[in-house]
Design an enzyme around this catalytic site. Structure first.
Site, PDB file in Angstrom:
ATOM      1  N   ARG A 147       0.826  -1.220   0.000  1.00 37.36           N
ATOM      2  CA  ARG A 147       0.000   0.000   0.000  1.00 37.36           C
ATOM      3  C   ARG A 147       0.855   1.264   0.000  1.00 37.36           C
ATOM      4  O   ARG A 147       0.551   2.230  -0.687  1.00 37.36           O
ATOM      5  CB  ARG A 147      -0.883   0.030   1.250  1.00 37.36           C
ATOM      6  CG  ARG A 147      -2.003  -0.957   1.256  1.00 37.36           C
ATOM      7  CD  ARG A 147      -2.715  -0.893   2.591  1.00 37.36           C
ATOM      8  NE  ARG A 147      -3.421   0.376   2.721  1.00 37.36           N
ATOM      9  CZ  ARG A 147      -4.715   0.533   2.439  1.00 37.36           C
ATOM     10  NH1 ARG A 147      -5.437  -0.476   2.041  1.00 37.36           N
ATOM     11  NH2 ARG A 147      -5.288   1.710   2.565  1.00 37.36           N
TER      12      ARG A 147
ATOM     13  N   TYR B 143       0.356 -13.332  -0.666  1.00 34.55           N
ATOM     14  CA  TYR B 143       0.853 -12.980  -2.008  1.00 34.55           C
ATOM     15  C   TYR B 143       2.110 -12.125  -1.886  1.00 34.55           C
ATOM     16  O   TYR B 143       2.333 -11.486  -0.866  1.00 34.55           O
ATOM     17  CB  TYR B 143      -0.226 -12.272  -2.842  1.00 34.55           C
ATOM     18  CG  TYR B 143      -0.904 -11.092  -2.192  1.00 34.55           C
ATOM     19  CD1 TYR B 143      -0.335  -9.824  -2.235  1.00 34.55           C
ATOM     20  CD2 TYR B 143      -2.118 -11.240  -1.547  1.00 34.55           C
ATOM     21  CE1 TYR B 143      -0.973  -8.737  -1.658  1.00 34.55           C
ATOM     22  CE2 TYR B 143      -2.760 -10.162  -0.967  1.00 34.55           C
ATOM     23  CZ  TYR B 143      -2.183  -8.912  -1.013  1.00 34.55           C
ATOM     24  OH  TYR B 143      -2.813  -7.844  -0.441  1.00 34.55           O
TER      25      TYR B 143
HETATM   26  C1  LIG Z   1      -7.731  -6.692   5.408  1.00 36.36           C
HETATM   27  C2  LIG Z   1      -7.966  -5.798   4.215  1.00 36.36           C
HETATM   28  C3  LIG Z   1      -7.471  -6.189   2.970  1.00 36.36           C
HETATM   29  C4  LIG Z   1      -7.718  -5.392   1.841  1.00 36.36           C
HETATM   30  N1  LIG Z   1      -7.251  -5.813   0.632  1.00 36.36           N
HETATM   31  C5  LIG Z   1      -7.507  -5.079  -0.474  1.00 36.36           C
HETATM   32  C6  LIG Z   1      -7.039  -5.504  -1.754  1.00 36.36           C
HETATM   33  O1  LIG Z   1      -6.356  -6.527  -1.886  1.00 36.36           O
HETATM   34  N2  LIG Z   1      -7.359  -4.747  -2.841  1.00 36.36           N
HETATM   35  C7  LIG Z   1      -8.097  -3.595  -2.743  1.00 36.36           C
HETATM   36  O2  LIG Z   1      -8.351  -2.941  -3.772  1.00 36.36           O
HETATM   37  N3  LIG Z   1      -8.559  -3.167  -1.538  1.00 36.36           N
HETATM   38  C8  LIG Z   1      -8.284  -3.870  -0.413  1.00 36.36           C
HETATM   39  N4  LIG Z   1      -8.743  -3.445   0.800  1.00 36.36           N
HETATM   40  C9  LIG Z   1      -9.600  -2.245   0.866  1.00 36.36           C
HETATM   41  C10 LIG Z   1      -8.807  -0.958   0.817  1.00 36.36           C
HETATM   42  O3  LIG Z   1      -7.828  -0.985   1.816  1.00 36.36           O
HETATM   43  C11 LIG Z   1      -9.737   0.236   1.008  1.00 36.36           C
HETATM   44  O4  LIG Z   1     -10.909   0.071   0.263  1.00 36.36           O
HETATM   45  C12 LIG Z   1      -9.047   1.511   0.538  1.00 36.36           C
HETATM   46  O5  LIG Z   1      -7.875   1.729   1.279  1.00 36.36           O
HETATM   47  C13 LIG Z   1      -9.967   2.710   0.673  1.00 36.36           C
HETATM   48  O6  LIG Z   1      -9.248   3.875   0.341  1.00 36.36           O
HETATM   49  P1  LIG Z   1      -9.865   5.298   0.704  1.00 36.36           P
HETATM   50  O7  LIG Z   1      -8.851   6.292   0.216  1.00 36.36           O
HETATM   51  O8  LIG Z   1     -11.255   5.395   0.223  1.00 36.36           O
HETATM   52  O9  LIG Z   1      -9.947   5.327   2.295  1.00 36.36           O
HETATM   53  P2  LIG Z   1      -8.763   5.326   3.356  1.00 36.36           P
HETATM   54  O10 LIG Z   1      -7.625   4.510   2.918  1.00 36.36           O
HETATM   55  O11 LIG Z   1      -9.386   5.011   4.672  1.00 36.36           O
HETATM   56  O12 LIG Z   1      -8.280   6.851   3.358  1.00 36.36           O
HETATM   57  C14 LIG Z   1      -9.046   7.871   3.963  1.00 36.36           C
HETATM   58  C15 LIG Z   1      -8.097   9.000   4.325  1.00 36.36           C
HETATM   59  O13 LIG Z   1      -8.853  10.108   4.805  1.00 36.36           O
HETATM   60  C16 LIG Z   1      -8.246  10.641   5.957  1.00 36.36           C
HETATM   61  N5  LIG Z   1      -9.295  11.290   6.741  1.00 36.36           N
HETATM   62  C17 LIG Z   1     -10.270  10.697   7.467  1.00 36.36           C
HETATM   63  N6  LIG Z   1     -11.086  11.626   8.019  1.00 36.36           N
HETATM   64  C18 LIG Z   1     -10.601  12.841   7.607  1.00 36.36           C
HETATM   65  C19 LIG Z   1     -11.021  14.179   7.831  1.00 36.36           C
HETATM   66  N7  LIG Z   1     -12.103  14.460   8.582  1.00 36.36           N
HETATM   67  N8  LIG Z   1     -10.308  15.165   7.263  1.00 36.36           N
HETATM   68  C20 LIG Z   1      -9.218  14.904   6.491  1.00 36.36           C
HETATM   69  N9  LIG Z   1      -8.771  13.646   6.249  1.00 36.36           N
HETATM   70  C21 LIG Z   1      -9.472  12.644   6.795  1.00 36.36           C
HETATM   71  C22 LIG Z   1      -7.620   9.437   6.639  1.00 36.36           C
HETATM   72  O14 LIG Z   1      -6.574   9.819   7.511  1.00 36.36           O
HETATM   73  C23 LIG Z   1      -7.125   8.626   5.438  1.00 36.36           C
HETATM   74  O15 LIG Z   1      -5.825   9.001   5.048  1.00 36.36           O
HETATM   75  C24 LIG Z   1      -8.473  -4.189   1.951  1.00 36.36           C
HETATM   76  C25 LIG Z   1      -8.941  -3.785   3.210  1.00 36.36           C
HETATM   77  C26 LIG Z   1      -8.679  -4.566   4.335  1.00 36.36           C
HETATM   78  C27 LIG Z   1      -9.194  -4.099   5.672  1.00 36.36           C
END
Ligand SMILES: Cc1cc2nc3c(=O)[nH]c(=O)nc-3n(C[C@H](O)[C@H](O)[C@H](O)COP(=O)(O)OP(=O)(O)OC[C@H]3O[C@@H](n4cnc5c(N)ncnc54)[C@H](O)[C@@H]3O)c2cc1C
Length: 393
Positions: free
Chosen positions: A106, A215
């Site tokens: 990641r 993996y």
């Molecule tokens: C065990 C596990 C395995 C996974 N494996 C995979 C995989 O193999 N392939 C895949 O595609 N996905 C996988 N996922 C899913 C993936 O990790 C998430 O769907 C993805 O990281 C979501 O990204 P995002 O940017 O939407 O949210 P997040 O990664 O949660 O990012 C949100 C960001 O917003 C910030 N934030 C929060 N609130 C505020 C605020 N009020 N103001 C400013 N900033 C804020 C946080 O600090 C964070 O940096 C997996 C998840 C898990 C739990």
């Protein structure tokens, strides 16, 4: 017309949105709550649908430097160790879907997106800024930050993850639900493992009320291991990265085959995640209203059993930018965000639903597990391939 896009959250979804919007000639300001732009130490699988989007953004070479490209996915029975099915990845999948299947750390993906953003004008990424509220006026959207600062833009993208503040303001639909599953995750150098445990393929081990996925990442030099078991933990759900007691995991996996136990025992440190999700998106209005759109986990948090959460966030980003690029005097921002939502919600809902179903199938017990195993042995690749997903949106 240059659009001023505000983004809450600098995870993979927020950075992908920033990059896609910058490529569509928008001015971007992104606010991340954490003090520094960083990602947790864990792996991510990316199907060809996701790799294709990254390649379209010119990131093919950068991805090649950090990703691994496993040749196959092997499904094994967690108790007997026997093979249940195989899906060819590698060149075979690249040929079928026009892009390869990749696995990546990641932090490497996050860093790669940030490096691409540094090459672009009109992008401002700010860490240590928490979005506390947003408000729409007749011709703009205002964002309030925790330091009292207020900023104004044409569109706001809520990419602030599972516990999204922007979602609460937009939909006010309560907190995510606890799945009742725990994810133990580990990353370790392959060189630290006995030769028999090193692996360059994706392996999924299925057992009663559990499954384990392993993996390679970092060009194959590191191994990512995720073990999913049923259970609950005490403590704040929002700090989703908990220290883990390896003995608890070893006890749950005590009856599994010797190959799997050897892998689990070779891992020195585990981190623990409490898995949460929401029911599949039910309407476009859940992804955008007026000048505010949700993206990634803020919009459609899912169980990780189709390995597409980050993938859907990246696809969302591409579609969002495609729409915003069309802003002119006729098509205004609310209309374009509405189109984004209309084009995305059903696919995201389908992925969420399939992820839930996969979890149920992976964890089957008794005669149902026997039927699953027989089907996998008989149909193998036909069950494991997901053409509607990998072909792309
Ligand atoms: C065990 C596990 C395995 C996974 N494996 C995979 C995989 O193999 N392939 C895949 O595609 N996905 C996988 N996922 C899913 C993936 O990790 C998430 O769907 C993805 O990281 C979501 O990204 P995002 O940017 O939407 O949210 P997040 O990664 O949660 O990012 C949100 C960001 O917003 C910030 N934030 C929060 N609130 C505020 C605020 N009020 N103001 C400013 N900033 C804020 C946080 O600090 C964070 O940096 C997996 C998840 C898990 C739990």
């Amino acid at each position: 017309m240059t659009q001023q896009v505000l983004i809450a959250g600098g995870g993979i979804g927020g950075l992908a949105a920033a990059l896609a919007c910058a490529r569509a000639a928008c001015q971007v300001r992104l606010y991340e709550r954490a003090r520094a732009f960083d990602e947790v130490g864990a792996g991510i699988q990316m199907g060809p649908n996701v790799v294709r989007v990254l390649q379209g953004w010119g990131l093919q070479a950068a991805l090649q430097r950090v990703a691994a490209y496993p040749e196959r996915l092997q499904v094994r029975h967690a108790l007997s160790g026997g093979e249940l099915g195989l899906l060819r990845l590698g060149p075979d999948m690249a040929q079928r879907y026009g892009a390869p299947y990749a696995t990546v750390h990641r932090a490497d993906l996050h860093q790669l997106l940030r490096a691409a953003l540094q090459q672009r004008d009109g992008v401002r990424l700010q860490a240590g800024k928490t979005v506390v509220a947003c408000r729409e006026t007749s011709d703009a959207v205002e964002l309030q930050l925790d330091d009292g600062l207020e900023v104004e833009g044409d569109a706001l993208i809520g990419a602030d993850g599972l516990w999204s503040r922007v979602r609460t303001q937009l939909l006010n639909d309560g907190p995510p639900r606890v799945a009742g599953h725990l994810a133990y995750r580990a990353l370790l150098p392959q060189a630290s493992l006995p030769a028999a445990l090193r692996s360059q393929q994706v392996t999924a081990w299925l057992g009663p009320r559990l499954h384990v996925v392993q993996y390679p990442v970092r060009g194959g030099e590191w191994l990512n291991v995720v073990a999913i078991v049923h259970g609950h933990v005490q403590g704040g759900l929002e700090d989703w990265d908990h220290g883990a007691n390896a003995a608890d995991l070893r006890a749950v996996l005590g009856q599994t085959c010797s190959d799997l136990r050897a892998l689990i025992e070779a891992v020195p440190d585990w981190r623990l995640w409490v898995l949460c999700d929401r029911p599949p998106v039910a309407a476009a209005e859940q992804m955008a209203r007026g000048r505010v759109a949700l993206l990634g986990d803020a919009a459609h948090p899912m169980r990780p059993y189709l390995a597409q959460g980050a993938g859907m966030a990246i696809e969302d980003a591409a579609e969002l930018a495609r729409q915003l690029a069309q802003a002119d005097g006729v098509l205004d921002v609310p209309t374009l965000l509405q189109r984004y939502a209309l084009n995305r919600w059903q696919r995201c809902a389908r992925v969420q639903a399939r992820a839930i179903r996969n979890g149920e199938i992976f964890h089957l017990e008794g005669p149902m597990a026997w039927a699953r195993d027989a089907s996998l042995r008989l149909l193998g690749e036909r069950l494991l391939d997901v053409p509607w997903l990998y072909r792309g949106a």
